[in-house]
Design a protein around this motif. Structure first.
Motif, PDB file in Angstrom:
ATOM      1  N   THR A  78     -99.098 -18.417 -44.973  1.00 34.79           N
ATOM      2  CA  THR A  78     -98.745 -19.198 -43.785  1.00 34.79           C
ATOM      3  C   THR A  78     -98.126 -18.305 -42.725  1.00 34.79           C
ATOM      4  O   THR A  78     -97.731 -17.167 -42.989  1.00 34.79           O
ATOM      5  CB  THR A  78     -97.750 -20.318 -44.129  1.00 34.79           C
ATOM      6  OG1 THR A  78     -96.495 -19.730 -44.463  1.00 34.79           O
ATOM      7  CG2 THR A  78     -98.254 -21.184 -45.268  1.00 34.79           C
TER       8      THR A  78
ATOM      9  N   ASP B  28     -94.960 -17.692 -46.219  1.00 35.89           N
ATOM     10  CA  ASP B  28     -95.177 -18.226 -47.571  1.00 35.89           C
ATOM     11  C   ASP B  28     -96.550 -17.817 -48.064  1.00 35.89           C
ATOM     12  O   ASP B  28     -97.517 -17.759 -47.291  1.00 35.89           O
ATOM     13  CB  ASP B  28     -95.109 -19.756 -47.586  1.00 35.89           C
ATOM     14  CG  ASP B  28     -93.729 -20.300 -47.279  1.00 35.89           C
ATOM     15  OD1 ASP B  28     -92.750 -19.533 -47.375  1.00 35.89           O
ATOM     16  OD2 ASP B  28     -93.634 -21.496 -46.948  1.00 35.89           O
TER      17      ASP B  28
ATOM     18  N   ILE C 222    -104.108 -31.819 -40.850  1.00 33.61           N
ATOM     19  CA  ILE C 222    -103.241 -31.574 -42.003  1.00 33.61           C
ATOM     20  C   ILE C 222    -104.079 -31.421 -43.265  1.00 33.61           C
ATOM     21  O   ILE C 222    -104.967 -32.234 -43.540  1.00 33.61           O
ATOM     22  CB  ILE C 222    -102.213 -32.697 -42.173  1.00 33.61           C
ATOM     23  CG1 ILE C 222    -101.209 -32.641 -41.016  1.00 33.61           C
ATOM     24  CG2 ILE C 222    -101.500 -32.604 -43.514  1.00 33.61           C
ATOM     25  CD1 ILE C 222    -100.153 -33.713 -41.044  1.00 33.61           C
TER      26      ILE C 222
ATOM     27  N   GLU D  37    -100.305 -27.529 -55.323  1.00 32.36           N
ATOM     28  CA  GLU D  37     -99.967 -26.138 -55.610  1.00 32.36           C
ATOM     29  C   GLU D  37    -100.161 -25.829 -57.077  1.00 32.36           C
ATOM     30  O   GLU D  37    -100.012 -26.680 -57.943  1.00 32.36           O
ATOM     31  CB  GLU D  37     -98.511 -25.851 -55.229  1.00 32.36           C
ATOM     32  CG  GLU D  37     -98.317 -25.778 -53.738  1.00 32.36           C
ATOM     33  CD  GLU D  37     -96.946 -25.286 -53.381  1.00 32.36           C
ATOM     34  OE1 GLU D  37     -96.659 -24.103 -53.645  1.00 32.36           O
ATOM     35  OE2 GLU D  37     -96.166 -26.091 -52.875  1.00 32.36           O
TER      36      GLU D  37
ATOM     37  N   ARG E 198     -98.294 -30.265 -51.321  1.00 34.74           N
ATOM     38  CA  ARG E 198     -97.837 -29.702 -50.048  1.00 34.74           C
ATOM     39  C   ARG E 198     -98.735 -30.211 -48.928  1.00 34.74           C
ATOM     40  O   ARG E 198     -99.948 -30.139 -49.034  1.00 34.74           O
ATOM     41  CB  ARG E 198     -97.887 -28.181 -50.110  1.00 34.74           C
ATOM     42  CG  ARG E 198     -97.287 -27.513 -48.898  1.00 34.74           C
ATOM     43  CD  ARG E 198     -97.406 -26.008 -48.944  1.00 34.74           C
ATOM     44  NE  ARG E 198     -96.470 -25.420 -49.869  1.00 34.74           N
ATOM     45  CZ  ARG E 198     -95.833 -24.275 -49.642  1.00 34.74           C
ATOM     46  NH1 ARG E 198     -96.048 -23.601 -48.526  1.00 34.74           N
ATOM     47  NH2 ARG E 198     -95.009 -23.805 -50.535  1.00 34.74           N
TER      48      ARG E 198
ATOM     49  N   LEU F 253     -99.686 -29.450 -45.190  1.00 35.32           N
ATOM     50  CA  LEU F 253     -99.566 -28.284 -44.334  1.00 35.32           C
ATOM     51  C   LEU F 253    -100.460 -28.439 -43.115  1.00 35.32           C
ATOM     52  O   LEU F 253    -101.657 -28.710 -43.237  1.00 35.32           O
ATOM     53  CB  LEU F 253     -99.972 -27.028 -45.126  1.00 35.32           C
ATOM     54  CG  LEU F 253     -99.861 -25.685 -44.447  1.00 35.32           C
ATOM     55  CD1 LEU F 253     -98.412 -25.364 -44.099  1.00 35.32           C
ATOM     56  CD2 LEU F 253    -100.437 -24.602 -45.338  1.00 35.32           C
ATOM     57  N   LYS F 254     -99.862 -28.312 -41.949  1.00 30.94           N
ATOM     58  CA  LYS F 254    -100.631 -28.330 -40.711  1.00 30.94           C
ATOM     59  C   LYS F 254    -101.515 -27.078 -40.727  1.00 30.94           C
ATOM     60  O   LYS F 254    -101.041 -25.972 -40.948  1.00 30.94           O
ATOM     61  CB  LYS F 254     -99.656 -28.302 -39.539  1.00 30.94           C
ATOM     62  CG  LYS F 254    -100.236 -28.735 -38.260  1.00 30.94           C
ATOM     63  CD  LYS F 254     -99.829 -30.156 -37.962  1.00 30.94           C
ATOM     64  CE  LYS F 254    -100.014 -30.444 -36.501  1.00 30.94           C
ATOM     65  NZ  LYS F 254    -100.735 -31.669 -36.285  1.00 30.94           N
TER      66      LYS F 254
ATOM     67  N   TYR G  82    -100.725 -23.682 -39.180  1.00 27.80           N
ATOM     68  CA  TYR G  82     -99.740 -22.786 -39.768  1.00 27.80           C
ATOM     69  C   TYR G  82    -100.329 -21.918 -40.873  1.00 27.80           C
ATOM     70  O   TYR G  82     -99.604 -21.174 -41.523  1.00 27.80           O
ATOM     71  CB  TYR G  82     -98.551 -23.583 -40.307  1.00 27.80           C
ATOM     72  CG  TYR G  82     -97.790 -24.293 -39.205  1.00 27.80           C
ATOM     73  CD1 TYR G  82     -97.269 -23.595 -38.124  1.00 27.80           C
ATOM     74  CD2 TYR G  82     -97.609 -25.667 -39.234  1.00 27.80           C
ATOM     75  CE1 TYR G  82     -96.590 -24.239 -37.111  1.00 27.80           C
ATOM     76  CE2 TYR G  82     -96.923 -26.320 -38.226  1.00 27.80           C
ATOM     77  CZ  TYR G  82     -96.415 -25.597 -37.165  1.00 27.80           C
ATOM     78  OH  TYR G  82     -95.741 -26.236 -36.161  1.00 27.80           O
ATOM     79  N   ILE G  83    -101.619 -22.004 -41.099  1.00 27.02           N
ATOM     80  CA  ILE G  83    -102.263 -21.132 -42.081  1.00 27.02           C
ATOM     81  C   ILE G  83    -102.675 -19.863 -41.355  1.00 27.02           C
ATOM     82  O   ILE G  83    -103.510 -19.883 -40.449  1.00 27.02           O
ATOM     83  CB  ILE G  83    -103.487 -21.813 -42.737  1.00 27.02           C
ATOM     84  CG1 ILE G  83    -103.029 -23.061 -43.493  1.00 27.02           C
ATOM     85  CG2 ILE G  83    -104.200 -20.838 -43.658  1.00 27.02           C
ATOM     86  CD1 ILE G  83    -104.157 -23.885 -44.073  1.00 27.02           C
TER      87      ILE G  83
END
Length: 179
Positions: free
Chosen positions: A21, A25, A40, A45, A58, A60-61, A64-65
């Motif tokens: 990310t 992360d 999203i 995980e 999780r 995650l937008k 943000y990857i």
């Protein structure tokens, strides 16, 4: 593979991915679903899981990857034949939450002032208390009626009565210093 603002078509259900990310992360996960309007990705995980293992989900937008790599394809993560829910555990958690909510509601006085509620809360820290309409009942024997002064304390043994008066006076002093 670096992200370039793509539409998320790479996020097919069941894909196993290694993700980095923009926050630094790094983790591996399986795509459960991708919501295009909100952009999203929902990931489970950890790639090795047994029916009894806990799973971390999780959201995650996709913006943000930073980068991801395709590790393979797996079965549908939402296959009900492979999902394990401990219904007894869920039921006991729900029951405990409902009991706690009932206890919390009983601690809130109906038709009383904020000052009366503060006095109740202070008494409840050291003594068993409950509401009886607008009167505070302490140790099932001492009653504190409105206006919740030391003179408003009735009933119970002299020692219990004196203990409640003392806590009541200390709490009233504390409330006055706050104002």
């Amino acid at each position: 593979m670096a992200m370039d603002g793509s539409s998320g078509e790479e996020f097919a259900v069941g894909c196993l991915l290694s993700i980095k990310t923009t926050f630094g992360d790094e983790f591996e996960g399986q795509v459960i679903t991708y919501d295009r309007p909100s952009n999203i990705v929902v990931l489970q995980e950890g790639l090795k899981s047994t029916p009894q293992s806990r799973r971390n989900i999780r959201l995650l937008k996709a913006n943000y990857i930073k980068e991801f790599s395709f590790l393979g394809q797996s079965d549908d993560p939402l296959d009900l034949n492979k999902c394990y829910l401990d219904l007894n555990s869920l039921q006991s958690k729900e029951d405990a939450a409902l009991r706690q909510a009932e206890i919390d509601v009983e601690r809130i006085g109906v038709g009383v002032t904020a000052e009366a509620q503060s006095i109740f809360d202070a008494l409840s820290k050291t003594l068993p208390v409950r509401w009886d309409k607008t009167a505070i009942v302490v140790m099932n024997e001492v009653r504190v009626s409105t206006p919740y002064l030391a003179d408003s304390v009735t009933g119970g043994t002299p020692a219990a009565n004196e203990r409640v008066r003392k806590v009541l006076e200390l709490e009233r002093r504390r409330l006055q210093t706050r104002q």
